[in-house]
Design an enzyme around this catalytic site. Structure first.
Site, PDB file in Angstrom:
ATOM      1  N   ARG A 152       0.888  -1.358  -0.209  1.00 49.80           N
ATOM      2  CA  ARG A 152       0.055   0.038  -0.084  1.00 49.80           C
ATOM      3  C   ARG A 152       0.873   1.100  -0.020  1.00 49.80           C
ATOM      4  O   ARG A 152       0.534   2.325  -0.389  1.00 49.80           O
ATOM      5  CB  ARG A 152      -1.301   0.028   1.345  1.00 49.80           C
ATOM      6  CG  ARG A 152      -2.059  -1.217   0.929  1.00 49.80           C
ATOM      7  CD  ARG A 152      -2.917  -1.136   2.237  1.00 49.80           C
ATOM      8  NE  ARG A 152      -2.425  -1.915   3.102  1.00 49.80           N
ATOM      9  CZ  ARG A 152      -2.279  -3.196   3.463  1.00 49.80           C
ATOM     10  NH1 ARG A 152      -3.170  -3.942   2.671  1.00 49.80           N
ATOM     11  NH2 ARG A 152      -1.947  -3.492   4.718  1.00 49.80           N
TER      12      ARG A 152
ATOM     13  N   GLU B 210       2.291  -7.015  13.732  1.00 49.66           N
ATOM     14  CA  GLU B 210       1.235  -7.163  14.952  1.00 49.66           C
ATOM     15  C   GLU B 210       0.490  -8.465  14.748  1.00 49.66           C
ATOM     16  O   GLU B 210       0.290  -8.976  15.842  1.00 49.66           O
ATOM     17  CB  GLU B 210      -0.001  -6.022  14.414  1.00 49.66           C
ATOM     18  CG  GLU B 210      -0.992  -5.654  15.427  1.00 49.66           C
ATOM     19  CD  GLU B 210      -1.817  -4.859  15.091  1.00 49.66           C
ATOM     20  OE1 GLU B 210      -1.613  -3.773  14.257  1.00 49.66           O
ATOM     21  OE2 GLU B 210      -3.125  -4.771  15.392  1.00 49.66           O
TER      22      GLU B 210
HETATM   23  P1  AMP Z   1       3.501  -2.296  12.264  1.00 54.21           P
HETATM   24  O1  AMP Z   1       4.702  -2.985  11.909  1.00 54.21           O
HETATM   25  O2  AMP Z   1       3.066  -3.045  13.860  1.00 54.21           O
HETATM   26  O3  AMP Z   1       3.418  -0.925  12.586  1.00 54.21           O
HETATM   27  O4  AMP Z   1       2.277  -2.670  11.349  1.00 54.21           O
HETATM   28  C1  AMP Z   1       2.126  -1.946  10.305  1.00 54.21           C
HETATM   29  C2  AMP Z   1       1.927  -2.675   8.822  1.00 54.21           C
HETATM   30  O5  AMP Z   1       0.851  -3.910   9.125  1.00 54.21           O
HETATM   31  C3  AMP Z   1       1.191  -2.003   7.989  1.00 54.21           C
HETATM   32  O6  AMP Z   1       2.173  -2.247   6.776  1.00 54.21           O
HETATM   33  C4  AMP Z   1      -0.028  -2.172   7.994  1.00 54.21           C
HETATM   34  O7  AMP Z   1      -0.444  -2.248   6.417  1.00 54.21           O
HETATM   35  C5  AMP Z   1      -0.116  -3.663   8.558  1.00 54.21           C
HETATM   36  N1  AMP Z   1      -1.262  -3.481   9.728  1.00 54.21           N
HETATM   37  C6  AMP Z   1      -1.022  -3.604  10.770  1.00 54.21           C
HETATM   38  N2  AMP Z   1      -2.050  -3.556  11.824  1.00 54.21           N
HETATM   39  C7  AMP Z   1      -3.050  -3.294  10.886  1.00 54.21           C
HETATM   40  C8  AMP Z   1      -4.536  -3.023  11.171  1.00 54.21           C
HETATM   41  N3  AMP Z   1      -4.987  -2.894  12.140  1.00 54.21           N
HETATM   42  N4  AMP Z   1      -5.119  -2.548   9.856  1.00 54.21           N
HETATM   43  C9  AMP Z   1      -4.799  -2.427   8.545  1.00 54.21           C
HETATM   44  N5  AMP Z   1      -3.206  -2.769   8.558  1.00 54.21           N
HETATM   45  C10 AMP Z   1      -2.578  -3.042   9.648  1.00 54.21           C
END
Ligand code: AMP
Length: 176
Positions: free
Chosen positions: A59, A96
């Site tokens: 994205r 996550e």
């Molecule tokens: P993080 O590495 O934990 O900051 O997670 C960010 C990445 O995971 C991004 O590339 C997002 O596209 C995806 N992501 C994590 N949590 C979500 C969520 N609740 N909704 C949509 N995309 C998420």
């Protein structure tokens, strides 16, 4: 409330129970919201000395490519492991939900480049920090990062700011 939230679709319990998935494809599909959002993001970075945008698959490509065009600068692809064809630096990170690795071409960055990281959402910051580490390995400096959505309770945006990277986001949601 940010206008952009009206265009974000929330899918409860995707991809696993407990996660509220913030689906931004509904922004991309709108001929009102997508260009307006790109304009708003770009307005933060005019005359800031950014040389290149680094977009995180997938994205981040949709946002960062349009922004790079408007700023008249180049675009670097940060991709999931095994996708880039040439020699790469690699960095493992925790999601996550799950674990993965990101890669960058070893020659993507010129020494001293000021880079803006772009992705759709920051949660724990694991993805963005892996991107920052990759850019540093390749000889670049990350001055800024922007996202459509921040989940501030997961503290990724705070961690990134503590690393000296300015963070801009358009919308925040409580919780996961
Ligand atoms: P993080 O590495 O934990 O900051 O997670 C960010 C990445 O995971 C991004 O590339 C997002 O596209 C995806 N992501 C994590 N949590 C979500 C969520 N609740 N909704 C949509 N995309 C998420």
């Amino acid at each position: 409330m940010s206008w952009v939230k009206e265009y974000i679709r929330t899918i409860p319990d995707h991809p696993i129970p407990g996660i509220m998935f913030r689906d931004v494809t509904t922004i991309f599909e709108s001929d009102v919201a997508y260009p307006k959002m790109i304009d708003e993001l770009v307005s933060q970075y005019r005359d800031k000395g950014i040389n290149k945008i680094a977009g995180i698959e997938a994205r981040g490509f949709i946002l960062g490519g349009a922004m790079a065009h408007m700023l008249g600068i180049g675009f670097i692809t940060i991709r999931k492991k095994g996708k880039l064809p040439y020699d790469t630096h690699s960095e493992e990170y925790e999601l996550e939900y799950g674990k993965d690795a990101l890669e960058i071409h070893v020659d993507a960055i010129n020494e001293g480049d000021n880079i803006l990281i772009v992705d759709d959402l920051i949660a724990t910051g694991g993805t963005a920090i892996a991107a920052l580490n990759l850019i540093n390995k390749a000889g670049g400096k990350v001055t800024d990062a922007c996202f459509i959505v921040d989940l501030p309770e997961l503290k990724g945006s705070t961690t990134l700011r503590n690393k000296g990277c300015a963070v801009f986001t358009l919308a925040e949601y409580k919780g996961l």
